[in-house]
Structures are given as structure tokens and as C-alpha cells.
Design a protein around this motif. Structure first.
Motif, mmCIF file in Angstrom:
data_model
loop_
_atom_site.group_PDB
_atom_site.id
_atom_site.type_symbol
_atom_site.label_atom_id
_atom_site.label_comp_id
_atom_site.label_asym_id
_atom_site.label_seq_id
_atom_site.Cartn_x
_atom_site.Cartn_y
_atom_site.Cartn_z
ATOM 1 N N GLY A 1 -4.395 17.685 -12.214
ATOM 2 C CA GLY A 1 -3.015 17.598 -12.665
ATOM 3 C C GLY A 1 -2.152 16.906 -11.617
ATOM 4 N N PHE A 2 -1.354 15.935 -12.040
ATOM 5 C CA PHE A 2 -0.437 15.236 -11.144
ATOM 6 C C PHE A 2 0.996 15.548 -11.571
ATOM 7 C CE2 PHE A 2 -4.348 12.734 -11.036
ATOM 8 C CZ PHE A 2 -4.559 12.628 -9.663
ATOM 9 N N TYR A 3 1.851 15.832 -10.592
ATOM 10 C CA TYR A 3 3.187 16.307 -10.880
ATOM 11 C C TYR A 3 4.111 15.969 -9.727
ATOM 12 C CZ TYR A 3 0.933 19.905 -8.062
ATOM 13 O OH TYR A 3 0.225 20.550 -7.083
ATOM 14 N N GLY A 4 5.420 16.046 -9.996
ATOM 15 C CA GLY A 4 6.403 15.743 -8.974
ATOM 16 C C GLY A 4 6.652 16.925 -8.050
ATOM 17 N N TRP B 1 2.971 14.937 -14.831
ATOM 18 C CA TRP B 1 3.178 13.505 -15.057
ATOM 19 C C TRP B 1 1.935 12.894 -15.693
ATOM 20 C CZ3 TRP B 1 1.226 8.882 -12.563
ATOM 21 C CH2 TRP B 1 1.942 7.725 -12.902
ATOM 22 N N LYS B 2 0.779 13.365 -15.224
ATOM 23 C CA LYS B 2 -0.496 12.898 -15.772
ATOM 24 C C LYS B 2 -1.549 13.974 -15.561
ATOM 25 C CE LYS B 2 -1.543 8.612 -15.217
ATOM 26 N NZ LYS B 2 -1.850 7.327 -14.544
ATOM 27 N N VAL B 3 -2.413 14.162 -16.543
ATOM 28 C CA VAL B 3 -3.536 15.091 -16.423
ATOM 29 C C VAL B 3 -4.817 14.310 -16.666
ATOM 30 C CG1 VAL B 3 -4.675 17.163 -17.306
ATOM 31 C CG2 VAL B 3 -2.164 17.084 -17.141
ATOM 32 N N VAL B 4 -5.707 14.362 -15.692
ATOM 33 C CA VAL B 4 -7.009 13.695 -15.797
ATOM 34 C C VAL B 4 -8.046 14.725 -16.202
ATOM 35 C CG1 VAL B 4 -8.818 12.455 -14.557
ATOM 36 C CG2 VAL B 4 -6.408 11.983 -14.071
ATOM 37 N N VAL B 5 -8.731 14.475 -17.302
ATOM 38 C CA VAL B 5 -9.818 15.343 -17.744
ATOM 39 C C VAL B 5 -11.094 14.845 -17.076
ATOM 40 C CG1 VAL B 5 -11.140 16.224 -19.698
ATOM 41 C CG2 VAL B 5 -8.681 15.798 -19.942
ATOM 42 N N ALA C 1 8.300 8.136 -7.350
ATOM 43 C CA ALA C 1 8.557 8.089 -5.909
ATOM 44 C C ALA C 1 7.558 8.930 -5.135
ATOM 45 C CB ALA C 1 9.974 8.555 -5.620
ATOM 46 N N MET C 2 7.131 10.042 -5.721
ATOM 47 C CA MET C 2 6.210 10.937 -5.014
ATOM 48 C C MET C 2 5.460 11.775 -6.027
ATOM 49 S SD MET C 2 7.001 13.850 -2.123
ATOM 50 C CE MET C 2 5.674 14.812 -1.406
ATOM 51 N N LEU C 3 4.171 11.905 -5.839
ATOM 52 C CA LEU C 3 3.362 12.725 -6.727
ATOM 53 C C LEU C 3 2.474 13.656 -5.913
ATOM 54 C CD1 LEU C 3 2.203 10.206 -9.486
ATOM 55 C CD2 LEU C 3 3.741 12.155 -9.788
ATOM 56 N N LEU C 4 2.266 14.857 -6.444
ATOM 57 C CA LEU C 4 1.337 15.824 -5.887
ATOM 58 C C LEU C 4 0.185 15.969 -6.875
ATOM 59 C CD1 LEU C 4 3.930 18.553 -4.794
ATOM 60 C CD2 LEU C 4 3.109 16.581 -3.492
ATOM 61 N N LEU D 1 0.834 -1.204 0.000
ATOM 62 C CA LEU D 1 0.000 0.000 0.000
ATOM 63 C C LEU D 1 0.865 1.249 0.000
ATOM 64 C CD1 LEU D 1 -2.772 1.383 0.216
ATOM 65 C CD2 LEU D 1 -2.631 1.115 2.696
ATOM 66 N N ALA D 2 2.005 1.205 0.688
ATOM 67 C CA ALA D 2 2.895 2.365 0.762
ATOM 68 C C ALA D 2 3.497 2.727 -0.590
ATOM 69 C CB ALA D 2 4.011 2.098 1.772
ATOM 70 N N ASP D 3 3.505 1.798 -1.533
ATOM 71 C CA ASP D 3 4.054 2.067 -2.859
ATOM 72 C C ASP D 3 3.085 2.819 -3.759
ATOM 73 O OD1 ASP D 3 6.563 0.748 -2.476
ATOM 74 O OD2 ASP D 3 5.542 -1.187 -2.731
ATOM 75 N N LEU D 4 1.815 2.829 -3.390
ATOM 76 C CA LEU D 4 0.827 3.507 -4.229
ATOM 77 C C LEU D 4 0.954 5.016 -4.099
ATOM 78 C CD1 LEU D 4 -2.415 1.368 -3.753
ATOM 79 C CD2 LEU D 4 -0.516 1.044 -5.349
ATOM 80 N N GLN D 5 0.665 5.719 -5.181
ATOM 81 C CA GLN D 5 0.714 7.172 -5.215
ATOM 82 C C GLN D 5 -0.554 7.701 -5.871
ATOM 83 O OE1 GLN D 5 3.196 9.333 -4.191
ATOM 84 N NE2 GLN D 5 4.384 7.647 -3.337
ATOM 85 N N ILE D 6 -1.007 8.871 -5.424
ATOM 86 C CA ILE D 6 -2.090 9.519 -6.153
ATOM 87 C C ILE D 6 -1.605 9.753 -7.583
ATOM 88 C CG2 ILE D 6 -3.155 10.612 -4.133
ATOM 89 C CD1 ILE D 6 -1.760 13.219 -4.928
ATOM 90 N N GLY D 7 -2.513 9.658 -8.520
ATOM 91 C CA GLY D 7 -2.141 9.830 -9.914
ATOM 92 C C GLY D 7 -1.920 8.528 -10.657
ATOM 93 N N MET D 8 -1.685 7.446 -9.925
ATOM 94 C CA MET D 8 -1.501 6.160 -10.584
ATOM 95 C C MET D 8 -2.829 5.652 -11.147
ATOM 96 S SD MET D 8 1.021 3.965 -8.094
ATOM 97 C CE MET D 8 2.803 4.158 -8.154
#
Length: 345
Positions: A319-322, A336-340, A251-254, A212-219
Motif C-alpha cells: 500500500g502506498f499513501y501520503g 494512493w496506490k495498492v499493488v497486489v 510530493a511524498m509517498l510512504l 532522480l530526486a523527483d521519483l517516489q516509491i509507488g510510482m
């Protein structure tokens, strides 16, 4: 899926109302429903019913009292045959049943069945006969989530399908407290919350194991979860397996959810979008300028790709970014990823 995952998941944390629908379909009950359960041929005497589970007869028998809407079945014998732990609770003077993601309480004489912290009623109250507690046959489908039918004087119980698959982008992860969870396909009251249990399996699409600790928002993930969910907003459901679909594991996403205020092009031809809204985590920005690189994924909430033409001023996006950002106001980073976000109908 590993066999243990079929019988184990986390308890739902909010009120559980078993519902039907694309995301929360209940197991099929072929001929027995709590409201329209078939009666025996005669209601003037108590009729005896044999009980078959997975093709084999079990020792207990059901019966249908005069005037009852459906047969009654011996609770302990049937529940234990289905793999439930059955415990007498001295403090509440009730019987507690537990199996994986299902917890319920039954009390003789009370037509109130506590299912994962929410009460529901069936056709009749449980009753005690010859020191055995009996419940309506529909208890098996409505509470224990198995498939059941009544064929003449025989009650037939069979395992129901236990999971479905659903894909979406992670927008929130709760690792605190007793009930960890992952939210996908939306924020706030949108999307669905996946309640994580001790046996929940995490992995990459190539089969490499995660936690679970490996999961990040944006995945973007594919989740195998239960067929039922709460009626809360967002609905919640136990999850058996989460598979990350992205080939890269950051490693980390905002993340920032909001409206695209402007779309510009820099001198080197890079498209840049300015999002104003709400940060998805404590360190996320409420307003951010993101560069759209050749590697930026443009997707829907479900993870399906969308055309670059969807990135326009006024569009609702996440928007997801480092964490590497400029110190300007607003900060600038690379998406890194943009969700519409699909407009709500």
C-alpha cells in the motif's frame, strides 16, 4: 533515446555474471561461442583473419594458433574501434577497459577476465605477440557485449541491441553513495534493481523532464535498461531512461508491504483495508489502515491494473499513501496506490 545514453550508464555495484533470459538476455552471437567456437580449416599453422566492424575493415588482424578453439584478436585496436577507453594499469600490470556500464581487466597469460568485479574464463588466456595483447574473439561478445561471427577467414563485429523496456512500480530508491539505484517490480530479493548513471534520463510520460530526486516509491515507471544483468537477487542492470507513467506526481509517498488483515466498509460506503507487514521507508508504517477512494490505483507489480475483487483478506499487497495520517493505532490514511503482489511460483 539520446545517442549518449547508448554508450553511457552506471557501473554495476555487485558481482556481474552476464546471463540470459526475459530480463537479462545477452546480445546474440550468430556463430561464435566461447565454448564451441569454430576452428579454422587447419590447426597445424597459424591462420590469419581479417576483422570487419560495422561493415568496414579495421587495420588489425586476428590469428588462430595451432590447436586453439577460436581466433585471437588484437585487444587495443578492436576495443578502441568499439569506443572503449584502453589503459595500461602499471600497478596491476594489466589492461583496463571502460565504456559506460562495462569495466573489465585483461592480463596477459591469465585466463581470468575481470568483468565488473567478477572473474570469468574464455577458451584461452590472452597472449602477447609482437608487443600486442591478443584475446579470444569471444571476448567481444562475452565481455564487450557486441555481436560477433566468424565467416571463413573473416571476423565480423556488429553493434548489439543495447536496451529493453520494462515496466513496474518503484519499491525502493537509493540516492546515497556513488551508485544510485531504483528498484521496481518487487521488494527484497524480488524485482529488479536499475543502476542509475550520469546520463540516465528521467521524464514524465508527457516528456517533461525530471530528476532522480523527483521519483517516489509507488510510482509506476517504464524503464529502458541494458539487455544484461547480474545473477544476484534481485538482479541489477544499468538503466538508460526512466519514464513515470502516472499523471499525478505526489510530493511524498510512504509504503507498507504485508498481508491484508481485514477488509471493512465505513458508514459512508468507503472500503478500508488493514495491512500488517513492513514499512518500505523509515517513516512508513508497519501496520496501516488505508481508505480506498475512487482515485486509488489498484495494480500489479508491473503497473497493470487489477480488478477491485483482488483486494481481499489474506492478499499480499503493497500500500502506498501520503504522510497525512491519523494518530490512532494503527494509523489511518488514504491509499494512493495498492499493488497486489503476485504469489511466487
Amino acid at each position: 533515446m539520446r545517442p549518449s545514453l547508448k554508450t553511457s550508464a552506471v557501473l554495476l555495484t555487485l558481482s556481474l555474471a552476464l546471463s540470459t533470459g526475459a530480463v537479462s538476455a545477452a546480445p546474440m552471437v550468430t556463430s561464435l561461442n566461447a565454448d564451441t567456437a569454430p576452428q579454422a580449416a587447419s590447426t597445424t599453422t597459424s591462420n590469419t583473419f581479417t576483422i570487419e566492424l560495422n561493415g568496414s575493415a579495421i587495420s588489425g588482424k586476428g590469428f588462430q594458433p595451432s590447436g586453439a578453439k577460436e581466433p585471437l584478436i588484437p585487444l587495443r585496436i578492436v576495443a578502441e574501434a568499439l569506443g572503449f577507453t584502453v589503459t595500461w594499469n602499471t600497478a596491476t600490470k594489466a589492461v583496463d577497459l571502460n565504456k559506460g556500464n562495462i569495466f573489465t581487466t585483461v592480463k596477459s597469460g591469465e585466463n581470468r577476465y575481470a568483468v565488473n568485479k567478477m572473474n570469468t574464463t574464455l577458451s584461452t588466456a590472452p597472449l602477447t605477440k609482437e608487443n600486442k595483447l591478443y584475446v579470444p574473439a569471444s571476448f567481444v561478445s562475452k565481455v564487450l557485449r557486441q555481436t560477433i561471427s566468424v565467416e571463413g577467414q573473416q571476423i565480423v563485429i556488429a553493434p548489439a541491441a543495447e536496451h529493453m523496456k520494462e515496466s513496474g512500480v518503484i519499491t525502493a530508491i537509493n540516492t546515497d553513495g556513488k551508485y544510485p539505484s531504483v528498484q521496481i517490480k518487487g521488494t527484497g530479493t524480488s524485482g529488479i534493481v536499475l543502476n542509475v548513471g550520469e546520463d540516465t534520463l528521467f521524464q514524465m510520460a508527457d516528456g517533461s523532464m525530471l530528476t532522480l530526486a523527483d521519483l517516489q516509491i509507488g510510482m509506476t515507471v517504464e524503464a529502458e535498461h541494458a539487455l544484461f544483468s547480474t545473477r544476484s537477487l534481485p538482479p541489477q542492470t544499468p538503466v538508460y531512461q526512466i519514464t513515470v507513467q502516472d499523471t499525478e506526481k505526489p510530493a511524498m509517498l510512504l509504503g507498507t508491504e504485508g498481508t491484508i488483515e481485514s477488509v471493512t466498509t465505513s458508514e459512508d460506503g468507503t472500503r478500508m483495508i488493514r495491512i500488517k507487514g513492513t514499512g518500505l521507508s523509515e517513516t512508513s508504517q508497519s501496520e496501516i489502515v488505508l481508505r480506498l477512494s475512487a482515485n486509488t490505483a489498484l495494480v500489479k507489480e508491473t503497473g497493470e491494473a487489477v480488478d477491485a475483487a483482488a483486494i481481499v483478506q489474506g492478499a499480499k499487497v503493497i500500500g502506498f499513501y501520503g504522510p497525512m495520517l491519523t494518530k490512532s493505532l494503527p494509523a489511518i490514511g488514504t491509499a494512493w496506490k495498492v499493488v497486489v503482489v503476485t504469489p511466487q511460483s
